[in-house]
Design a protein around this motif. Sequence first.
Motif, PDB file in Angstrom:
ATOM      1  N   GLU A 174      75.523  76.652  12.138  1.00  0.00           N
ATOM      2  CA  GLU A 174      75.172  76.778  10.676  1.00  0.00           C
ATOM      3  C   GLU A 174      75.970  77.520   9.996  1.00  0.00           C
ATOM      4  OE1 GLU A 174      70.296  75.442  11.764  1.00  0.00           O
ATOM      5  OE2 GLU A 174      71.210  77.527  11.162  1.00  0.00           O
TER       6      GLU A 174
ATOM      7  N   ARG B 268      80.763  71.312   3.997  1.00  0.00           N
ATOM      8  CA  ARG B 268      80.112  70.295   3.375  1.00  0.00           C
ATOM      9  C   ARG B 268      80.690  69.320   2.457  1.00  0.00           C
ATOM     10  NH1 ARG B 268      75.404  70.175   2.164  1.00  0.00           N
ATOM     11  NH2 ARG B 268      75.670  69.801  -0.294  1.00  0.00           N
TER      12      ARG B 268
ATOM     13  N   GLY C 239      79.812  74.716  -1.507  1.00  0.00           N
ATOM     14  CA  GLY C 239      79.754  73.180  -3.194  1.00  0.00           C
ATOM     15  C   GLY C 239      78.511  73.392  -2.669  1.00  0.00           C
ATOM     16  N   ILE C 240      77.539  73.586  -2.720  1.00  0.00           N
ATOM     17  CA  ILE C 240      75.872  72.929  -3.021  1.00  0.00           C
ATOM     18  C   ILE C 240      75.957  73.537  -4.403  1.00  0.00           C
ATOM     19  CG2 ILE C 240      73.701  73.417  -1.917  1.00  0.00           C
ATOM     20  CD1 ILE C 240      74.949  75.131   0.358  1.00  0.00           C
TER      21      ILE C 240
ATOM     22  N   VAL D  84      77.164  78.224  -3.791  1.00  0.00           N
ATOM     23  CA  VAL D  84      78.161  77.429  -4.636  1.00  0.00           C
ATOM     24  C   VAL D  84      79.346  77.054  -3.689  1.00  0.00           C
ATOM     25  CG1 VAL D  84      79.179  78.221  -7.203  1.00  0.00           C
ATOM     26  CG2 VAL D  84      76.763  78.143  -7.159  1.00  0.00           C
ATOM     27  N   TYR D  85      80.118  78.223  -3.272  1.00  0.00           N
ATOM     28  CA  TYR D  85      81.874  78.478  -3.179  1.00  0.00           C
ATOM     29  C   TYR D  85      81.554  77.345  -1.516  1.00  0.00           C
ATOM     30  CZ  TYR D  85      81.693  82.783  -5.134  1.00  0.00           C
ATOM     31  OH  TYR D  85      81.638  83.872  -6.373  1.00  0.00           O
TER      32      TYR D  85
ATOM     33  N   SER E 291      79.809  74.046  -8.705  1.00  0.00           N
ATOM     34  CA  SER E 291      79.238  73.408  -7.277  1.00  0.00           C
ATOM     35  C   SER E 291      80.773  72.305  -6.871  1.00  0.00           C
ATOM     36  CB  SER E 291      78.513  72.681  -7.024  1.00  0.00           C
ATOM     37  OG  SER E 291      78.340  71.885  -7.805  1.00  0.00           O
TER      38      SER E 291
ATOM     39  N   ARG F 229      83.781  79.863   7.459  1.00  0.00           N
ATOM     40  CA  ARG F 229      82.875  79.200   7.041  1.00  0.00           C
ATOM     41  C   ARG F 229      83.486  78.739   6.268  1.00  0.00           C
ATOM     42  NH1 ARG F 229      78.329  82.438   4.090  1.00  0.00           N
ATOM     43  NH2 ARG F 229      80.547  82.557   2.707  1.00  0.00           N
TER      44      ARG F 229
ATOM     45  N   HIS G 279      86.316  79.880  -0.680  1.00  0.00           N
ATOM     46  CA  HIS G 279      86.382  81.327  -1.780  1.00  0.00           C
ATOM     47  C   HIS G 279      85.407  82.066  -0.782  1.00  0.00           C
ATOM     48  CE1 HIS G 279      85.115  84.411  -5.199  1.00  0.00           C
ATOM     49  NE2 HIS G 279      85.507  84.669  -4.373  1.00  0.00           N
TER      50      HIS G 279
ATOM     51  N   GLU H  47      78.746  74.887   9.128  1.00  0.00           N
ATOM     52  CA  GLU H  47      77.969  73.413   9.371  1.00  0.00           C
ATOM     53  C   GLU H  47      78.474  73.705   7.134  1.00  0.00           C
ATOM     54  OE1 GLU H  47      74.704  72.034  10.789  1.00  0.00           O
ATOM     55  OE2 GLU H  47      75.213  72.731  12.351  1.00  0.00           O
ATOM     56  N   MET H  48      78.038  74.417   6.480  1.00  0.00           N
ATOM     57  CA  MET H  48      77.712  74.663   5.625  1.00  0.00           C
ATOM     58  C   MET H  48      78.961  74.703   5.038  1.00  0.00           C
ATOM     59  SD  MET H  48      74.415  75.047   4.117  1.00  0.00           S
ATOM     60  CE  MET H  48      74.704  74.376   6.031  1.00  0.00           C
TER      61      MET H  48
ATOM     62  N   ALA I 257      84.427  72.964  -4.660  1.00  0.00           N
ATOM     63  CA  ALA I 257      84.926  73.172  -2.967  1.00  0.00           C
ATOM     64  C   ALA I 257      85.155  72.112  -2.238  1.00  0.00           C
ATOM     65  CB  ALA I 257      83.903  74.073  -2.539  1.00  0.00           C
ATOM     66  N   HIS I 258      84.766  70.994  -3.278  1.00  0.00           N
ATOM     67  CA  HIS I 258      85.379  69.389  -3.086  1.00  0.00           C
ATOM     68  C   HIS I 258      86.475  69.581  -3.568  1.00  0.00           C
ATOM     69  CE1 HIS I 258      80.723  69.201  -1.429  1.00  0.00           C
ATOM     70  NE2 HIS I 258      80.420  69.084  -2.992  1.00  0.00           N
TER      71      HIS I 258
END
Lengths: 318, 235
Positions: free
Chosen positions: B95, B102, A210-211, A207-208, B71, B147, B80, B98-99, B74-75
């Motif tokens: 990876e 996003r 942005g998924i 969630v953090y 969700s 990250r 966090h 990469e997460m 973050a955008h």
Amino acid sequence: MSETQVLLESVLQAIVAGLFIGAIYGLMCVGLAMIFGIMRVINFAQGDFMMLGMYAAYFAFVGFGAQLFGTAAGSFVAALAAAPAMFAFGWAMHRLLIRRVTGTQSAGMEAEGHYAQLILTLGIALVLQNGAMILFGAHMVSIRTPLSSAAWFVGPFGDGMALFLNKARIVAAAVSVAVILALWLMIRRTGLGKSLRAAADNPEASVYMGIDVDRAHRTAFGLGTAITALAGGLLAANYPFHPFVGLEYVIIMYAGVVLGGIGSVLGAFWGGMTIGLVQQLSALVLPTQLQNATIFVFFLLIVILRPQGFFGRNVERV
Amino acid sequence: MLEIRNFVAGYSQVAVLHEVSLTVEAGQFVSVVGPNGAGKSTLFKGISGTVAPMGGEIRFLGEDLLKVPPSRRAHLGIAHVPEGRQVFASLSVLENLEMGARTPEGRRTWSRNLEQIFAWLPVLAQRRDQPAGTLSGGEQQMVAIGRGLASAPKLLMLDEPSMGLAPAVADFVFDKLMEIRRDTGLTLLLVEQRVAEALQFADRGYVLETGRVVLEGPCERLRADDRVRQAYLGM
């Protein structure tokens, strides 16, 4: 041919048959691996999703597959055509029911919602089985294609030994392997695959990032449903089926996923493959009624010797 | 940049935070300190949306954050770095980064960002193809921070980055954070139980006790406050 050659021939024949059926079992197991292995949802209805896939393939075959593509190719086209429909079915199942007992919803539940999952999916299984009996009847159905009873002969080699390879199973195994490779690439390489793995690893942290975890789980559930259903559709060209056929296969699926190592998609494929081989080889010496018992003796042996499965993750879940 | 007013939140109808108000201005470094169970992590989860709000409001860059699905937050530019690191254990270090990337801004600046992150945290470059779950605690904390940075955030929220780390490793992590802040001027919101460090470098501080802000102000004033000195600094 001497007696040893006769034995050798039947062993080779069993290995070949085991590899072909094992590829389809592998595909079936990969579907469950998406749902149970990766998302940790205990789904008792997986076998019945497969049963639905068989009927969906059957109706697609009777409805248009046979006319448009002929009886030979039609059955495989029908199985492939049923997969998107089953994706939609699994997607809707998750949207309406499963998500209430999984993911972030289940954080506060007892045993992370596993009890609720058991009861819910068992209920879905019962509804699907009995619903199918009302709709489709209790009689055996099969998709008969000319390939079901056609074989390629290999040989004679050695001293008159020969193997026959069932054409329907060869095609089904090839389709299975192709689908698994495509899925594996998708999971390892694409952004979607990586976010599915992330959402499985740690829903909260996802969630953090942005998924949309709920959507990722829904996609994985739909994929898992479609893949197992596709395996069902492929199997239907060789095996007659009925509304309760799922019960026979759901156990094979769980055994395959655990054998391969929970959480590993490729492992689940090898797990299913192993079960196919053990099943066919055991038929050489034991009566067919004991086939499933042999699978479980073998399963127990592996679990004792290698509890994490062939490809189990040794990585601690943090 | 971040404005929290009378925010109430908790778990299954039991409020953990009571009418908390907090402000972070752009470019500031704000620390929140307080004992275990004061609600510091709950405050962060409330901002990120993994805890249900029960009242009050949160604005981020003027936008009503509580109306934005978790969700999507973050955008908007909120990163966090959660308590206990929470790296994606089976994903490789790369990876994991990469997460983080996003978000729209993270995608746009990815290659430049990655180079910068590897420059700050070279251990991530060394371990880029290793599953994050196999790393040590300190290295996992670097992954979690990297990250967060990979999203090219406007606000970086760090929840107890020193938790569970040996003192020397915790010092190292803290030094790294200060280096990153010096280099970028990134807005930071930090929750920490290492009160001395947290109040040493921050611009503003908040003391949270049993879900309420009991003290707030510029850090030099908090450091001089008798209650803080006795309760948290052991002086």
